[in-house]
Structures are given as structure tokens and as C-alpha cells.
Design an enzyme around this catalytic site. Structure first.
Site, PDB file in Angstrom:
ATOM      1  CE  LYS A 199      -3.597   2.366   2.576  1.00 14.82           C
ATOM      2  NZ  LYS A 199      -4.602   2.269   3.630  1.00 14.82           N
ATOM      3  CE  LYS A 252      -6.049   1.821  -0.513  1.00 12.62           C
ATOM      4  NZ  LYS A 252      -6.530   1.895   0.828  1.00 12.62           N
TER       5      LYS A 252
HETATM    6  C1  PBG Z   1      -7.165   3.259   5.470  1.00 10.71           C
HETATM    7  C2  PBG Z   1      -7.643   3.143   4.077  1.00 10.71           C
HETATM    8  C3  PBG Z   1      -7.540   4.118   3.068  1.00 10.71           C
HETATM    9  C4  PBG Z   1      -8.134   3.567   1.930  1.00 10.71           C
HETATM   10  C5  PBG Z   1      -8.568   2.303   2.261  1.00 10.71           C
HETATM   11  N1  PBG Z   1      -8.242   2.046   3.594  1.00 10.71           N
HETATM   12  C6  PBG Z   1      -7.078   5.503   3.128  1.00 10.71           C
HETATM   13  C7  PBG Z   1      -5.732   5.844   3.519  1.00 10.71           C
HETATM   14  O1  PBG Z   1      -4.849   5.015   3.687  1.00 10.71           O
HETATM   15  O2  PBG Z   1      -5.526   7.040   3.667  1.00 10.71           O
HETATM   16  C8  PBG Z   1      -8.228   4.259   0.601  1.00 10.71           C
HETATM   17  C9  PBG Z   1      -9.244   3.718  -0.338  1.00 10.71           C
HETATM   18  C10 PBG Z   1      -9.543   4.621  -1.482  1.00 10.71           C
HETATM   19  O3  PBG Z   1      -8.921   5.676  -1.704  1.00 10.71           O
HETATM   20  O4  PBG Z   1     -10.489   4.277  -2.216  1.00 10.71           O
HETATM   21  N2  PBG Z   1      -8.066   2.715   6.378  1.00 10.71           N
END
Ligand code: PBG
Length: 327
Positions: A199, A252
């Protein structure tokens, strides 16, 4: 060589193109993210994500039926709690919006795969994905190991409510192992873990932070999410999560990291997902609304590209639209 060899012969009709197509896309490849807000009575549209709303928990049954009837691969639940605090303790409230929605959804659609996002950023008053502690110069930083306890409790609350899969998205070191241990210790050895292994600290989460009300109140997430310049590190993260017991991995965001997706695909035999995140969705919606491209063709092409790069399944806000277009 030409004129004997003519690749266009295989592009001549829809039927032959369909026969030789290498990558397929089906509704069952798609997972729909949903946002359940504890204090809402009616859906509240998210301005930066056209067509997406924060939902009251009372909408869970209808959402489950719709996702099941559309033949989606599953749903991914996020929660917006009534109260937030420094340690994100509402993340493991058994009566929180996610456990309540899970229970309802599994009651009305037992065959629908229900995945829950496990993180504390929606539940902390500072918006970070972990508990904070003073760093060496007195400034606050995320306390990795203290956060693991909260994550494990949250995953357990979701498993107890009936979640099929828990999906940690916080990027703390060791969280897959900590969650696995907590689940197994309470008799939930059958609950699967989908790890957000790879991520990145991405600008493309912008709209999501409105949707989930989780923008950090200070600083950013670069101290725990990955640096966009790194690809070898993705393989390391994936390997560690696999060793800690993850059942499925995820990359991601999706589109800016298709190269990473392909590399992780080649490095693991585990099922692999990709999260087509909120900013990727918002770009398409804005361009389509401005008449700059054909939404249907663009979405199906992008989702196909994510599958072609190596994703077995895709988490996407386009899930219902794409499922309709694919029928
Ligand atoms: C954190 C989380 C995020 C997303 C999914 N889980 C945001 C982040 O890390 O700031 C992003 C998902 C998206 O942008 O569609 N719990």
C-alpha cells in the site's frame, strides 16, 4: 512473414476476438467498497465520489441483496463511528457500524462474501492509522506495536460478527501475524486474512478521506505507507505478509502501480487483489461528466488492464456499473 502472417485475421469479428481474448472480466471479479455510518438515518452523498454515499446501517440488508443479485465477488466494509478517541477504541466496539452491518448482510445474503477493512484511522480523533507516542524530539509518531493490539481486537470483533475475510489496511509491521494469532486464539481459525500488503502513500486516496472522514489532522502517512518510488520493497512486504499467514494479498492503488502488480503476481502463488482507489474513480467520473471520455468503455478497459497486469480480483467503486455492463 507478411503476406502469409496477418494478425488482423483474429480481430475480424466480435466472435473471433472473444475466442482469443486473453483476459476476462466478470462481476465475480469485483468487490464493492461500502461506507456505513453509525449516526446516519439516510444516505449522505460523498461530493468527491459521484454516485457513492455514506450509508446508514439500516441500508445494509438492501446493499447485501443488490450485491448478491449483481453477482459481485463480495463487499468490503468501512465504518464511521459515533465517537473517536486517541486510541481508536470504537474500532473494536461489537455494536459499531461494521459488526452490525456484517451481521445483517450475512443474515440476508449468506452467500455474499463479506470482507471488512481493519484499520484505526476512521476511529482515531487524529486520523492516523495507529496509536501515537512521542518521538525522539517530542513530536508524535505512530507506535507500531501498541497499534497491533487494537487491530487484532478490531479483526476479532469483525470475525465474531460473521465476516468471511478481514483486511488490514494500516501498514503496521507484524499486523498479519498479530491478527492471525488473535483470531486463532479465539477459535476463528477459518476467518481469512486479505492483507493490504503493498500500500503506497498515495494522493489518490483523497476522495476516500472525505468518504471515511479519516484525513490525518497533522502530518501524512509516509511514515507507514510505502514510498511510490519503490518496487523491490513491494516484494519484501508481500513475502513478509505471506510468511505471517496472509491468505490473499493486495496492491493499492491499482492503475499507477500496474508494474508492481505484475511483479508481485510473479513472486507469489497467493490470490492477489488490486484496489482501484477513490482518486482513480473520481478521475474517470470527472472526465466522463465533462464529456471527455466514454465512461463505460473507459471503466471496462481500466478494469481489464488491472486484471491483465495480474489481479485475480479488483476492489472498485465501479463494481455495480461494471457488473451491469458485463451482463
Ligand atoms: C485506510 C484506508 C484508506 C483507503 C482504504 N483504507 C485511506 C488511507 O490510507 O488514507 C483508501 C481507499 C480509497 O482511496 O479508495 N483505512
Amino acid at each position: 512473414m507478411f503476406p502469409n502472417v496477418r494478425p488482423r485475421r483474429l480481430r475480424r469479428s466480435g466472435s473471433i476476438r472473444s475466442l482469443v481474448r486473453e483476459t476476462t472480466l466478470a462481476p465475480s471479479d469485483l468487490i464493492l467498497p461500502l461506507f456505513f455510518h453509525e449516526t446516519l438515518d439516510a444516505p449522505r452523498p460523498i461530493a468527491t465520489m459521484p454516485g457513492v454515499s455514506q450509508l446508514p446501517v439500516s441500508a445494509a440488508a438492501a446493499e447485501a441483496r443488490m450485491a448478491h443479485e449483481a453477482g459481485l465477488g463480495g463487499v468490503l466494509l468501512f465504518g464511521l463511528p459515533r465517537t473517536k478517541d486517541a486510541t481508536g477504541s470504537s474500532a473494536y466496539d461489537p455494536n459499531g457500524p461494521v459488526p452490525r452491518a456484517v451481521t445483517v448482510m450475512k443474515d440476508v445474503a449468506p452467500d455474499l462474501l463479506v470482507i471488512t477493512d481493519v484499520c484505526v484511522d476512521e476511529y482515531t480523533d487524529h486520523g492516523h492509522c495507529g496509536i501515537l507516542k512521542p518521538g525522539p524530539r517530542g513530536d508524535l509518531e505512530v507506535d507500531n506495536d501498541a497499534t497491533l493490539e487494537v487491530l487484532a481486537k478490531a479483526a476479532l470483533a469483525h470475525a465474531k460478527a460473521g465476516a468471511d475475510v478481514v483486511a488490514p489496511s494500516d501498514m503496521m509491521d507484524g499486523r498479519v501475524g498479530a491478527i492471525r494469532k488473535a483470531l486463532d486464539g479465539e477459535g476463528f481459525s477459518e476467518t481469512a486474512i486479505l492483507s493490504y500488503s503493498v500500500k503506497y502513500a498515495s494522493s489518490f486516496y483523497g476522495p476516500f478521506r472525505d468518504a471515511a472522514d479519516c484525513a490525518p489532522k497533522f502530518g501524512d502517512r509516509a511514515g507507514y505507507q510505502m514510498d511510490p518510488g519503490n518496487a523491490r520493497e513491494a516484494l519484501r512486504e508481500a513475502r513478509l505478509d505471506e510468511e505471517e499467514g496472509a491468505d490473499m494479498l493486495m496492491v493499492k492503488p491499482a492503475l499507477p502501480y500496474l508494474d508492481v502488480l505484475t511483479r508481485v503476481r510473479e513472486a507469489t502463488t497467493l490470490p492477489l487483489g488490486a484496489y482501484n482507489v477513490s482518486g482513480e474513480f473520481a478521475m474517470i467520473k470527472a472526465a466522463a461528466a465533462a464529456g471527455m471520455l466514454d465512461e463505460r468503455r473507459a471503466v471496462l478497459e481500466l478494469l481489464t488492464s488491472i486484471r491483465r497486469a495480474g489481479a485475480d480480483f479488483i476492489l472498485t467503486y465501479h463494481a455495480h456499473d461494471a457488473a451491469r455492463w458485463l451482463r
